[in-house]
Design an enzyme around this catalytic site. Structure first.
Site, short mmCIF file in Angstrom:
data_model
loop_
_atom_site.label_atom_id
_atom_site.label_comp_id
_atom_site.label_asym_id
_atom_site.label_seq_id
_atom_site.Cartn_x
_atom_site.Cartn_y
_atom_site.Cartn_z
N GLU A 41 0.86 -1.19 0.00
CA GLU A 41 0.00 0.00 0.00
C GLU A 41 0.89 1.24 0.00
O GLU A 41 1.62 1.49 0.96
CB GLU A 41 -0.89 0.02 1.24
CG GLU A 41 -1.75 1.27 1.37
CD GLU A 41 -2.42 1.42 2.72
OE1 GLU A 41 -2.71 2.57 3.10
OE2 GLU A 41 -2.65 0.40 3.39
N ARG A 45 0.58 10.49 0.29
CA ARG A 45 0.93 11.55 1.25
C ARG A 45 2.07 12.43 0.79
O ARG A 45 2.41 13.40 1.46
CB ARG A 45 1.30 10.92 2.60
CG ARG A 45 0.17 10.13 3.24
CD ARG A 45 0.64 9.48 4.53
NE ARG A 45 -0.37 8.60 5.09
CZ ARG A 45 -0.17 7.77 6.11
NH1 ARG A 45 1.02 7.74 6.69
NH2 ARG A 45 -1.14 6.99 6.55
N THR A 70 -4.55 6.23 1.92
CA THR A 70 -4.89 7.63 2.25
C THR A 70 -5.60 8.28 1.06
O THR A 70 -5.31 9.42 0.69
CB THR A 70 -3.65 8.45 2.67
OG1 THR A 70 -2.77 7.63 3.43
CG2 THR A 70 -4.07 9.63 3.53
N LYS A 130 -10.71 -1.66 7.12
CA LYS A 130 -9.49 -1.27 7.84
C LYS A 130 -9.94 -0.69 9.18
O LYS A 130 -10.93 0.05 9.24
CB LYS A 130 -8.75 -0.22 7.01
CG LYS A 130 -7.63 0.50 7.73
CD LYS A 130 -6.98 1.49 6.76
CE LYS A 130 -5.90 2.28 7.43
NZ LYS A 130 -5.07 3.04 6.47
#
Length: 215
Positions: A41, A45, A70, A130
């Site tokens: 993953e 960011r 994210t 998650k």
């Protein structure tokens, strides 16, 4: 289409990777894969995130599976998929990302932090979520409580997980994968110490496998 649950079951341990330089991506992913981890993953960011996904996708490794984390908007979702992401992850349930993934057939792993959010995700048809930030919302005890009311909802906890408590999370029945950045520490990435990341990958997988065996 591969489901998010199938991806988690395959991964068992999912590194949450922050890439600051595109050239770090391939040696990092190679080190993880040599340690037995082929699901990655890449968090959105940094400015290098999409370039890193493109670099890894371009490498054309047949067994590696790439995800983007994210993901906070449909625009980001579209950009990540265009760059090569095969599944998307968010820290919470992002409605427009949920809608994008349903429309385009992209596996999506939304985040939850409460029982109410877990129930909402299950009502939308999700069989895997998650849990973030796992360490702050109750850790393994919260996950055990969640399993008692939603036994068919698989979870991937992230946030606050490290080598010391990894086994505690892995032992919980509804945990099918454990995610985090402890496997890919920034100092090791910056120094190009990918051999250490390889060792962390191997060790983490062994801990999870042994914890599940003894659970």
């Amino acid at each position: 289409m591969t489901s998010a649950l199938a991806i988690l079951q395959r991964a068992r341990v999912m590194p949450v990777v922050t890439i600051n330089r595109v050239e770090e991506a391939k040696p990092l992913a190679d080190a993880l894969e040599q340690g037995g981890i082929d699901v990655v993953e890449v968090t959105l960011r940094t400015d290098a995130s999409l370039g890193a996904l493109e670099e890894l996708a371009k490498a054309g490794h047949p067994t590696r599976m790439l995800g983007a984390g994210t993901v906070l908007s449909a625009e980001q979702a579209q950009a990540a998929v265009a760059a090569g992401a095969e599944f998307l992850v968010s820290p919470g349930m992002v409605e427009e990302v949920h809608a994008y993934c349903r429309q385009h057939g992209v596996p999506y792993l939304p985040g939850i932090a409460t029982v109410t959010e877990a129930l909402s995700a299950a009502a939308l048809g999700y069989d895997a979520v998650k849990v973030f930030p796992a360490g702050s919302v109750g850790g393994p005890r919260f996950l055990e409580a969640l399993a008692s009311v939603l036994p068919n909802l698989a979870v991937c906890p992230t946030g606050g997980i490290n080598a010391d408590n990894l086994a505690d999370y892995a032992r919980v029945a509804n945990v099918v994968c454990v995610g985090g950045s402890w496997i890919v520490p920034q100092p090791e990435i910056r120094q190009g110490n990918f051999q250490e990341i390889n060792k962390l990958s191997e060790k983490s997988l062994k801990v999870v496998q042994e914890a599940k065996r003894l659970a």
